[in-house]
Design a protein around this motif. Structure first.
Motif: not given
Ligand code: NAD
Length: 355
Positions: A249-262, A303-307
């Protein structure tokens, strides 16, 4: 808890050292860290585990198949967690060859060694074996503002030599699982941040430049969006996947924290204004300077890390603003860690910021 023998590659790097600290401090694993010690490595990040008898370190190149073979058969790992890689996008644009060598050939070597080692194991040991490959969300290319975040089914569209080399290594790992039945898993993660982060990356570079009252470079319009994950949470997610995730299996891992660089840079300046106000500047934000964008720069990763949440009940819990304040405060208080890097290589001057 059963004691596991874990061979970590790249354990002297940013994420690898967080993983090794996690494995030693929060599990009873026996850990062998195999790292070539490139410019990105820092054994000082492992001071807290260096004297623990369950931890050992060997300086070696994953491209050296003979050496890897010796290490596998001597250490007899149950799990391989493979993080060793060249990881800086701008360095990959400047000189792709080491990226091809380490990220593709190095991963191929490890898979071949793992295959031979695995085939030598008795069936009881085989059942425990796992080759886990740590990869990046950059293999998926980029998204526009309104696109859904990357799921594991998203097609591969890497943009840079770095992400193309990681994409190639992911394909090799899947092929070795499918063709040779080597028990593998993969995780693709978003941008990590936290203590012990190499000073050429956006967050530490911004903090350190601000502390020196030097210009804070921001690529292009600064509106590129990244998802941010606190590195210690990534270490915990990797361990959960290795111990509880399914082979193949492959699992996506994300932080639920989308931010622009600025936004990230301004947030760091605000924290520094609070924790260490400048005597000469009204705000550290006065140091921000927009610089020419990187060629082929991806606009947005998400990233969608719902899986991972549904299958293994893992989700990021550190709020970005809290993790960022912790990180800024760590850099203020740990100059002894970053000062020698700045003085010896001045990486930030040569390559600028990496996001
Ligand atoms: P890093 O550059 O900080 O560390 C990489 C480590 O690998 C270094 O210690 C280096 O010495 C070692 N290494 C490099 N070439 C080697 C070789 N040929 N043999 C043995 N060791 C070698 O990288 P990182 O940020 O800790 O990333 C670790 C892994 O996670 C990489 O595979 C990267 O692609 C992936 N990743 C990183 C991020 C991120 O935000 N940093 C996000 C997602 C995935």
């Amino acid at each position: 808890m059963q004691q596991s023998r874990i061979l970590v590659t790249g354990g002297a790097g940013f994420i690898g050292s967080a993983l090794v600290r996690f494995l030693i401090h929060q599990t009873n694993s026996i850990v062998l860290n195999v790292d070539k010690l490139t410019y990105a490595a820092n054994l000082a990040s492992l001071d807290s585990v260096a004297d623990v008898s369950r931890y050992s370190f060997i300086q070696a190149d994953i491209c050296d198949q003979q050496k890897m073979m010796e290490l596998f058969f001597a250490f007899k790992p149950e799990k391989i967690i493979h993080l060793a890689a060249e990881s800086h996008v701008d360095r990959s644009i400047d000189g792709p060859s080491t990226f091809i060598q380490t990220n593709i050939i190095g991963t191929y070597n490890l898979l071949e060694v793992a295959r031979q080692y695995y085939s030598s194991l008795p069936s009881k040991k085989r059942a425990l074996f796992r080759f886990h490959h740590v990869s990046t969300d950059e293999v998926y290319g980029d998204l526009s503002k309104d696109d859904f975040p990357f799921s594991e089914a998203h097609r591969y569209e890497p943009s840079s030599p770095y992400s193309a080399s990681k994409a190639a290594s992911d394909h090799l790992v899947r092929a070795w699982n499918r063709t040779y039945k080597l028990p593998c898993s993969i995780s693709n993660c978003s941008n990590n941040y936290g203590p012990f982060h190499f000073p050429e990356k956006l967050i530490p570079l911004t903090i350190i430049n601000a502390l020196h009252h030097k210009a804070i470079p921001v690529f292009g319009d600064g509106l590129q969006i990244r998802d941010w994950l606190f590195v210690e949470e990534h270490a915990e997610a990797i361990y959960r996947i290795v111990t509880q995730g399914k082979v193949g299996e492959t699992y996506n891992v994300g932080g639920n924290s989308e931010r622009t660089n600025i936004e990230v840079v301004r947030a760091i300046c605000n924290i520094l204004d609070k924790l260490k106000p400048s005597k000469t500047l009204g705000s550290y934000k006065e140091l921000i300077q927009f610089v020419t964008d990187r060629p082929g720069h991806d606009r947005r990763y998400a990233i969608d890390s719902s899986k991972l949440d549904n299958a293994l009940n893992w989700q990021a819990s550190v709020k970005f603003e809290e993790g960022l304040e912790h990180t800024v405060s760590w850099f203020i208080n740990n100059e002894h860690w970053w000062r020698p890097i700045i003085d010896s290589q001045d990486a930030t001057k040569r390559y600028g910021v990496d996001v």
